[in-house]
Write an enzyme that holds these catalytic residues in place. Structure first.
Site, PDB file in Angstrom:
ATOM      1  N   LYS A  60     -41.887   4.604  -3.875  1.00 49.85           N
ATOM      2  CA  LYS A  60     -41.741   3.767  -4.903  1.00 49.85           C
ATOM      3  C   LYS A  60     -41.887   4.222  -6.378  1.00 49.85           C
ATOM      4  CE  LYS A  60     -43.757  -0.052  -2.340  1.00 49.85           C
ATOM      5  NZ  LYS A  60     -45.103  -0.623  -1.827  1.00 49.85           N
ATOM      6  N   GLN A 104     -50.601  -2.460  -2.971  1.00 48.83           N
ATOM      7  CA  GLN A 104     -50.146  -2.152  -1.567  1.00 48.83           C
ATOM      8  C   GLN A 104     -51.181  -2.679  -0.495  1.00 48.83           C
ATOM      9  OE1 GLN A 104     -47.311  -0.350  -0.929  1.00 48.83           O
ATOM     10  NE2 GLN A 104     -47.628  -0.336   1.153  1.00 48.83           N
ATOM     11  N   ASP A 127     -43.962  -8.656  -5.981  1.00 44.28           N
ATOM     12  CA  ASP A 127     -43.866  -8.733  -4.729  1.00 44.28           C
ATOM     13  C   ASP A 127     -43.623 -10.276  -4.258  1.00 44.28           C
ATOM     14  OD1 ASP A 127     -44.283  -6.585  -2.906  1.00 44.28           O
ATOM     15  OD2 ASP A 127     -46.557  -6.521  -3.418  1.00 44.28           O
TER      16      ASP A 127
HETATM   17  N1  GUN Z   1     -47.032  -3.242   2.814  1.00 50.19           N
HETATM   18  C1  GUN Z   1     -46.114  -3.324   3.516  1.00 50.19           C
HETATM   19  N2  GUN Z   1     -44.999  -3.888   3.078  1.00 50.19           N
HETATM   20  C2  GUN Z   1     -45.273  -4.128   1.719  1.00 50.19           C
HETATM   21  C3  GUN Z   1     -44.831  -5.037   0.789  1.00 50.19           C
HETATM   22  O1  GUN Z   1     -43.728  -5.413   0.469  1.00 50.19           O
HETATM   23  N3  GUN Z   1     -45.831  -5.080  -0.598  1.00 50.19           N
HETATM   24  C4  GUN Z   1     -46.900  -4.620  -0.632  1.00 50.19           C
HETATM   25  N4  GUN Z   1     -47.796  -4.933  -1.650  1.00 50.19           N
HETATM   26  N5  GUN Z   1     -47.326  -4.077   0.527  1.00 50.19           N
HETATM   27  C5  GUN Z   1     -46.705  -3.878   1.484  1.00 50.19           C
END
Ligand code: GUN
Length: 299
Positions: A60, A104, A127
Site C-alpha cells: 500500500k 489494518q 476503507d
Molecule cells: N485486512 C484485509 N483487508 C483489509 C482491508 O480492505 N482494509 C483493512 N483496513 N484491513 C484489511
C-alpha cells in the site's frame, strides 16, 4: 476449448488495476498543479506483526508513493492499548496533511475494532468501514465505498456493462466484502442473495447465479459444477496452500479455477484478479477524500 478461448474468459484484474492507478496518478499530478501543491495523503496504521498484514501495508505504501501521494505509516506494537490506538486515530483525524486513514485489520484481541473504526472521521474513512459510510451505502447515498467490493464492481461492469436484473450470489457475509458487495449490486439493480456457512444447498444457490462473488476464505470451495454456464465469477479469496514441491506454498482462491473456467463466461484468477484492484481503489478513495475535504467536486 483452445487457449485463446480460455484467455478470453480470464478477467485481467492486474491490468485493470494498473490502468486505474495510472489514471489516479495523472489526477494527482493535475491536482498538485492546479491547487498549489495539494497532495493527497494516506495514513496506514498497523498494530502487531501479522506477516500477511505487513506485506499488504508495504505494498500500500509503495503504491501510494508511486501515485504521487503522501504515505504515512504507523507501526504500533502487538500489545498497544485501546486508548493509545484511539489517540493515534484522533491525531490523524486532526492532521490536515492526512486525507485518508486506514487501520489494518485484523487487530489484536485487546482492541475493540468497532470502536476504533467508528472513531475515524467518516470523511477520511477510505476503507468505507465506518457505520456512517456503510449506512450511506446501504441507503443509496454518496459514501466512501470499501475497496475490495468497489474493485469487484468495476471489473463486473467492465465485463458485463449493465448489471440490471442479473441474479447475483455472494458467498460470505463479512463487513469488509459480503455486505458492502450486496449493497453495491443491489444499487445496480441485481437480484442479490447473500449466502454463508449456514446456507442450505449452497451449490444449488450458486447454480442460479449470473454473477458469483466468492469471499469465504476457503481454498477452492466453489467447484466447477456449481457454476451456471456463462456466469461471471469473481474470486475474492486469497488462501495459502501447500504446493506440490515439498515445503513450498502457493496462493489459490475460493473457487476451483481450473474447473470453473471450463463453465464460466468470465472469471478472475488468483493471484492477479481482485487483489490488485483493492489497493488501486484505495488510492482512488484517497484522491476522492482529498478533493471532498478541499471542497472540490469528486464523484
Ligand atoms: N485486512 C484485509 N483487508 C483489509 C482491508 O480492505 N482494509 C483493512 N483496513 N484491513 C484489511
Amino acid at each position: 476449448m483452445n487457449s485463446t478461448e480460455i484467455d478470453n474468459r480470464i478477467i485481467d484484474g492486474k491490468g485493470f488495476a494498473e490502468g486505474l492507478r495510472s489514471r489516479v496518478a495523472e489526477e494527482v499530478t493535475a491536482l498538485k498543479a492546479s491547487h498549489n501543491g495539494l497532495t493527497p495523503g494516506l495514513a496506514v496504521i498497523i498494530v502487531g506483526e501479522d506477516p500477511a498484514s505487513q506485506i499488504y501495508v508495504r505494498n500500500k505504501n509503495k503504491q501510494t508513493i508511486e501515485a504521487g501521494m503522501a504515505g504515512f505509516e504507523f507501526k504500533m506494537p502487538e500489545d498497544t492499548s485501546q486508548a493509545d490506538l484511539l489517540k493515534k486515530v484522533l491525531e490523524l483525524n486532526a492532521d490536515d496533511k492526512v486525507h485518508g486513514i486506514l487501520v489494518q485489520l485484523p487487530l489484536p484481541d485487546q482492541i475493540d475494532e468497532h470502536e476504533i473504526i467508528n472513531a475515524i472521521d467518516p470523511a477520511k474513512d477510505v476503507d468505507g468501514f465506518h457505520v456512517v459510510n456503510s449506512g450511506l451505502l446501504a441507503t443509496g447515498q454518496k459514501a466512501m465505498v470499501s475497496c475490495t467490493p468497489l474493485g469487484c464492481l468495476m471489473l463486473l461492469k467492465d465485463r458485463l456493462g449493465d448489471l440490471s436484473g442479473l441474479d447475483a450470489v455472494i458467498i460470505g457475509r463479512s463487513n469488509i466484502v459480503g455486505k458492502p458487495m450486496a449493497a453495491l449490486l443491489l444499487a445496480e439493480s441485481c437480484t442479490v442473495t447473500i449466502s454463508h456457512s449456514r446456507t442450505r444447498d449452497l451449490p444449488d444457490v450458486v447454480r442460479r447465479a449470473d454473477i458469483v462473488v466468492a469471499a469465504v476464505g476457503r481454498a477452492e470451495m466453489v467447484r466447477g459444477d456449481w457454476i451456471k454456464p456463462g456466469a461471471t465469477v469473481i474470486d475474492v479469496g486469497i488462501n495459502r496452500v501447500p504446493a506440490a514441491e515439498e515445503g513450498k506454498t502457493r496462493v489459490v482462491g475460493d473457487v476451483a479455477f481450473a474447473e470453473a473456467i471450463e463453465v464460466a463466461g468470465a472469471i478472475t484468477p488468483v493471484p492477479k484478479g481482485v487483489g490488485p484492484m483493492t489497493i488501486a481503489c484505495l488510492l482512488q478513495n484517497t484522491l476522492t477524500a482529498c478533493k471532498r475535504q478541499n471542497g472540490l467536486e469528486a464523484d
